[in-house]
Write a protein that holds these residues in place. Structure first.
Motif, mmCIF file in Angstrom:
data_model
loop_
_atom_site.group_PDB
_atom_site.id
_atom_site.type_symbol
_atom_site.label_atom_id
_atom_site.label_comp_id
_atom_site.label_asym_id
_atom_site.label_seq_id
_atom_site.Cartn_x
_atom_site.Cartn_y
_atom_site.Cartn_z
ATOM 1 N N ASP A 35 0.791 -1.064 -0.142
ATOM 2 C CA ASP A 35 -0.281 0.173 -0.168
ATOM 3 C C ASP A 35 0.771 1.128 0.060
ATOM 4 O O ASP A 35 1.395 2.029 1.057
ATOM 5 C CB ASP A 35 -0.926 0.174 1.380
ATOM 6 C CG ASP A 35 -2.164 0.972 1.370
ATOM 7 O OD1 ASP A 35 -2.080 1.216 0.354
ATOM 8 O OD2 ASP A 35 -2.990 1.290 2.324
ATOM 9 N N TRP A 47 11.277 3.892 1.550
ATOM 10 C CA TRP A 47 9.529 4.409 2.677
ATOM 11 C C TRP A 47 9.626 2.759 3.302
ATOM 12 O O TRP A 47 9.310 3.589 5.028
ATOM 13 C CB TRP A 47 8.390 3.904 1.959
ATOM 14 C CG TRP A 47 7.085 3.572 1.892
ATOM 15 C CD1 TRP A 47 6.135 4.572 3.089
ATOM 16 C CD2 TRP A 47 6.429 2.097 1.510
ATOM 17 N NE1 TRP A 47 5.302 3.560 2.892
ATOM 18 C CE2 TRP A 47 5.271 2.432 2.311
ATOM 19 C CE3 TRP A 47 6.340 0.905 1.274
ATOM 20 C CZ2 TRP A 47 4.606 1.838 2.275
ATOM 21 C CZ3 TRP A 47 5.904 0.631 0.374
ATOM 22 C CH2 TRP A 47 4.903 0.148 1.150
ATOM 23 N N PRO A 59 2.634 4.994 -0.013
ATOM 24 C CA PRO A 59 2.069 6.692 -0.114
ATOM 25 C C PRO A 59 1.218 6.779 -1.884
ATOM 26 O O PRO A 59 1.664 6.141 -2.770
ATOM 27 C CB PRO A 59 3.106 7.261 -0.295
ATOM 28 C CG PRO A 59 3.827 5.924 0.922
ATOM 29 C CD PRO A 59 3.535 4.907 0.086
ATOM 30 N N GLU A 86 2.421 9.525 -3.505
ATOM 31 C CA GLU A 86 3.579 9.973 -3.879
ATOM 32 C C GLU A 86 4.387 9.012 -4.500
ATOM 33 O O GLU A 86 5.196 9.093 -6.171
ATOM 34 C CB GLU A 86 4.509 11.035 -3.099
ATOM 35 C CG GLU A 86 5.280 10.540 -1.590
ATOM 36 C CD GLU A 86 4.328 10.850 -0.526
ATOM 37 O OE1 GLU A 86 5.244 9.946 0.394
ATOM 38 O OE2 GLU A 86 3.209 10.397 -1.050
#
Length: 651
Positions: free
Chosen positions: A566, A597, A568, A570
Motif C-alpha cells: 500500500d 519508505w 503512499p 507520492e
C-alpha cells in the motif's frame, strides 16, 4: 533461398540469440569499408563453412532493453543502390580473383538493410586474397570471434596436397642423410610392428622407408632430410643445431596456481630433447611416474595394482596432439605443467580447426608428415578424433571435463586436463535437489559456474564438444524463467552468465561461489528464516511462470500498484510514471525512495516497478549497496532469502 523481410528478420533474431558468429555478421557503415571486404574474404575462404551472411544497416541498440541487453536492430542504409553497386565493384576488383556475392536490398521497419550472401569459394579458387594486404595476410579466415588475417599455415591448408605446401615437408638445408639416427628409425619400426599395420613397409630398406615417410627428399646432392625427418629421426647434434628450442619441458608446480616468483616457481623440471617418438615416450613416463597413485589389491591376487588418477590414454593423446600440431617454426618449448589439481599442456601454434569442431572427425593438420607417423604407429587416434577420445575417457572415469584454449593472436594452444573427479555424492545430491531434469552437459555447465563464478558459450563448447548453437541453446534453457539458474550478462561475443539468487540459495551451507559470499553455518534465528522461506515459496510463481512477462510492465501510468504494498500516493505516482525503458538516473532515485519508505526485498521492488527482480538485483541493488546508496537488513547474510534493502539513514 528467398531473401525478403521475414528472412532478414530471422537472421537478426539469430544475432540476438547468439551474437555475431561464424555465419552472420552485422555492420552499420553506409560506406563499404575494408571491414566489409575482410568479412567477404573470410566467408569465401573458411573451409566447410559454406559461406555466410553479411547484413549492412544493422547495429546494436545504444539503449539497453528492459533486461539490460543491447539487441541488434535495423538502422538502415541511406543510399542502398549506391552502396550495393560500390560493394559489387570492389568485390570484383580488390581480390586476387573476382568475388561475386549475391547482394539484395531489403526494406525493413526502420530502414533498408542490404543482405550480402557470400558463397564459399571452390577449393581450386582458394585462397581468396585481399590484395592490399598481400599474401598470406590478405587470405582472411573466419572464426566465431570474427575475421583474422591469414598466416602461412592457412596457405598450407588452402593449397592442400601441393608438394612443399607444409613446413614439415621442406628440406633442411644444413642437414644430410647422416644426421638421421638409426636407433630412432628402429624405434619407429618396433612401434609399427607392434601396431600390426603396414607389414610390407617393414621390408623396405631404410632409405626407401624414409622416402615413403617424407623424411628425406632426393636432390642433386643425394638424400636430404626434411623438417619432419630431422624432428622424427634426427640425431642429438642435428636437433640441437637445426631446432635448438625444440624440446618438451615437464614442470611440477606446488599448489594450484602459477606463482611469478623466480626463486620458487616449481619444484621439478625435466627437459626432454630427442626425436619425437622418443620424446613422447619419455614425456609420458615422466608425468606418470610423478602422479600420485592409489593401491588396490584385487580379491584372490597376491600383487597390488597401481590406480592412476588419470587414464593413461588421456595423457598420451594430449601429448601426441601437442607434438603433432605444434608450430615448429616458433622457437619455444612445449610445456607440460602439473598442478595439484590438473595438468596443463602449453603449445606453440593455434588450432587450425575451429575450437567448436575440436574432437569431431576430420583434421586440419599443420604437419601431415609427422602426423602420419603417429597415426601409423597407433600412437594417435584416427585423424581429428583425439580430443573426442580424451573427452569420452575422462567422462567414463568420472573426471571433470577437459578444456581447450586456442589463441590465434598469440599463436598458442593450451589443454587443461583436470585430475579431480567431476561429481561427488554431494554434487549429485545438490543437482538432484534442484528439481530439474538436467542433461549431463547442463550439469557440467552448472558445476563450472559453481567452481568459477561464470560460464560462457566458449567454455561450454570446450568442456562438452557441443557446437555454438547447441551451447547457446543449453545456456538459454538454464537462464530461462522456467529454470532461472543462470543470469545472462550481454556483451556481444563476450556474453557470459552468472549464478542467479536461486542458484546461490540452492547451494549447501559452506559451499561458496567465487565472487559471492555463502550463508554461514546454521545458527540462532534459522527457524524464523526457514518459516520465511516457506512463506516466500508459497507466494512465489510456479515453475515455468514468471512474475513479469518479458518486455511487459504491470505498472502503467495512472494505474495503482499491487495491493500487497500500500504505497503512499507520492510513491504510486512516481512508480506509475516509469517507462518500460528508463535511464539509470531515474531508476536509482525511485529505488531509493521505495526503500526509504520501508525495507523491501528484491522481489517486492521488482513487482512494484515491473522489472525482473534478478535483473534489478544485478543491475541496481547490488551496485547501490556497494556504493553506499542502499544497505542490507541482514548484512552478515547477503544471500539470505529474507534479505531486504533500505537506505543507510534507516540503519
Amino acid at each position: 533461398m528467398s531473401v525478403d523481410a521475414a528472412f532478414v528478420h530471422d537472421l537478426i533474431n539469430e544475432l540476438n540469440e547468439l551474437g555475431e558468429h561464424t555465419r552472420i555478421e552485422a555492420k552499420t557503415a553506409s560506406e563499404v569499408g575494408k571491414s566489409a571486404l575482410e568479412t567477404v574474404c573470410a566467408f569465401s575462404n573458411e573451409p566447410d563453412l559454406g559461406g555466410g551472411h553479411l547484413l549492412l544497416g544493422v547495429a546494436r541498440s545504444k539503449t539497453p532493453d528492459l533486461f539490460g541487453d543491447q539487441p541488434y536492430e535495423v538502422v538502415g542504409v541511406a543510399d542502398p543502390e549506391r552502396v550495393s553497386s560500390e560493394l559489387a565493384n570492389r568485390c570484383a576488383t580488390e581480390f586476387n580473383r573476382p568475388v561475386r556475392p549475391r547482394i539484395t536490398p531489403v526494406k525493413m521497419p526502420g530502414g533498408v538493410v542490404i543482405h550480402v550472401l557470400v558463397e564459399e569459394a571452390s577449393p581450386e579458387d582458394k585462397p581468396v586474397i585481399l590484395t592490399r594486404f598481400g599474401s598470406p595476410r590478405g587470405a582472411f579466415r573466419r572464426t566465431a570471434e570474427g575475421d583474422f588475417k591469414g598466416t602461412h599455415d592457412d596457405l598450407a591448408l588452402f593449397l592442400g596436397d601441393r608438394r612443399g605446401a607444409t613446413y614439415d615437408e621442406q628440406v633442411v638445408r644444413r642437414a644430410t642423410r647422416e644426421d638421421l639416427d638409426p636407433s630412432a628409425l628402429r624405434t619407429y619400426k618396433k612401434l609399427l610392428q607392434d601396431s600390426g599395420r603396414s607389414a610390407e613397409v617393414l621390408e623396405f630398406s631404410d632409405d626407401e622407408l624414409l622416402q615413403a615417410l617424407g623424411a628425406v627428399e632426393r636432390t642433386d646432392d643425394g638424400l636430404k632430410p626434411t623438417v619432419a625427418g630431422v624432428l622424427l629421426f634426427g640425431s642429438r647434434l642435428a636437433l640441437r643445431r637445426d631446432f635448438p628450442m625444440m624440446r618438451v619441458d615437464y614442470i611440477r608446480v606446488q599448489g594450484t596456481e602459477w606463482v611469478e616468483d623466480a626463486s620458487n616457481r616449481y619444484d621439478a623440471l625435466v627437459e626432454i630433447r630427442a626425436p619425437l617418438l622418443t620424446t613422447l615416450l619419455r614425456a609420458e613416463t615422466a608425468v606418470l611416474d610423478d602422479l600420485p597413485k592409489k593401491f588396490h589389491l584385487p580379491e584372490g591376487s597376491l600383487q597390488r595394482q597401481d590406480i592412476l588418477p588419470l587414464p593413461r590414454k588421456v595423457l598420451r593423446e594430449a601429448i601426441v596432439n601437442a607434438l603433432m600440431h605444434r608450430d615448429y617454426q616458433v622457437h619455444g618449448a612445449t610445456q607440460i605443467i602439473r598442478f595439484a589439481d590438473r595438468i596443463e599442456i602449453h603449445n606453440p601454434g593455434y588450432s587450425l580447426k575451429p575450437t567448436g569442431q575440436l574432437g569431431r572427425p576430420g583434421s586440419a593438420t599443420r604437419n601431415p608428415a609427422i602426423a602420419s607417423v603417429f597415426h601409423d604407429t597407433d600412437l594417435a587416434e584416427t585423424k581429428g578424433t583425439g580430443i573426442g577420445t580424451i573427452r569420452r575417457l575422462m567422462e567414463k572415469a568420472e573426471l571433470a571435463p577437459p578444456k581447450f584454449e586456442s589463441e590465434r593472436a598469440e599463436n598458442r594452444f593450451v589443454a587443461h586436463i583436470p585430475l579431480t573427479h567431476f561429481l561427488s555424492r554431494a554434487d549429485l545430491d545438490w543437482l538432484d535437489d534442484l528439481g530439474e531434469e538436467l542433461s549431463a552437459h547442463e550439469r557440467i555447465a552448472l558445476v563450472h559456474v559453481r567452481d568459477n563464478g561464470t560460464v560462457n558459450n566458449e567454455s561450454v563448447r570446450s568442456m562438452t564438444g557441443l557446437d555454438r548453437h547447441d551451447a547457446s541453446a543449453l545456456l538459454r534453457r538454464l537462464s530461462s524463467p522456467a529454470i532461472a539458474l543462470l543470469l545472462k550478462e550481454p556483451a556481444g561475443s563476450a556474453t557470459f552468465y552468472l549464478p542467479t539468487p536461486r542458484f546461490l540459495d540452492s547451494l549447501p551451507f559452506g559451499v561458496t561461489v567465487p565472487g559471492y559470499e555463502a550463508d554461514p553455518t546454521p545458527g540462532v534465528g534459522d527457524v524464523e528464516m526457514a518459516i520465511g522461506v516457506l512463506q516466500s515459496r508459497e507466494s512465489s510463481p510456479k515453475q515455468g511462470e514468471s512474475e513479469v512477462k518479458t518486455g511487459e510492465s504491470p505498472v502503467k501510468s495512472g494505474e495503482s500498484v499491487s495491493p500487497a504494498l500500500d504505497l503512499p500516493p507520492e510513491l504510486q505516482e512516481m512508480v506509475g510514471a516509469l517507462r518500460k525503458k528508463e535511464d539509470d538516473a531515474v531508476m536509482r532515485p525511485v529505488i531509493q525512495a521505495l526503500c526509504r519508505w520501508q525495507p523491501l526485498s528484491a522481489k517486492e521492488i521488482g513487482g512494484v516497478m515491473g522489472r525482473k527482480y534478478d535483473y534489478l538485483r544485478e543491475r541496481y541493488l547490488s551496485p547501490m549497496v556497494r556504493e553506499g546508496q542502499l544497505s542490507l537488513t541482514i548484512p552478515d547474510k547477503p544471500n539470505s532469502r529474507l534479505q531486504k534493502y533500505k537506505t543507510p539513514e534507516d540503519a
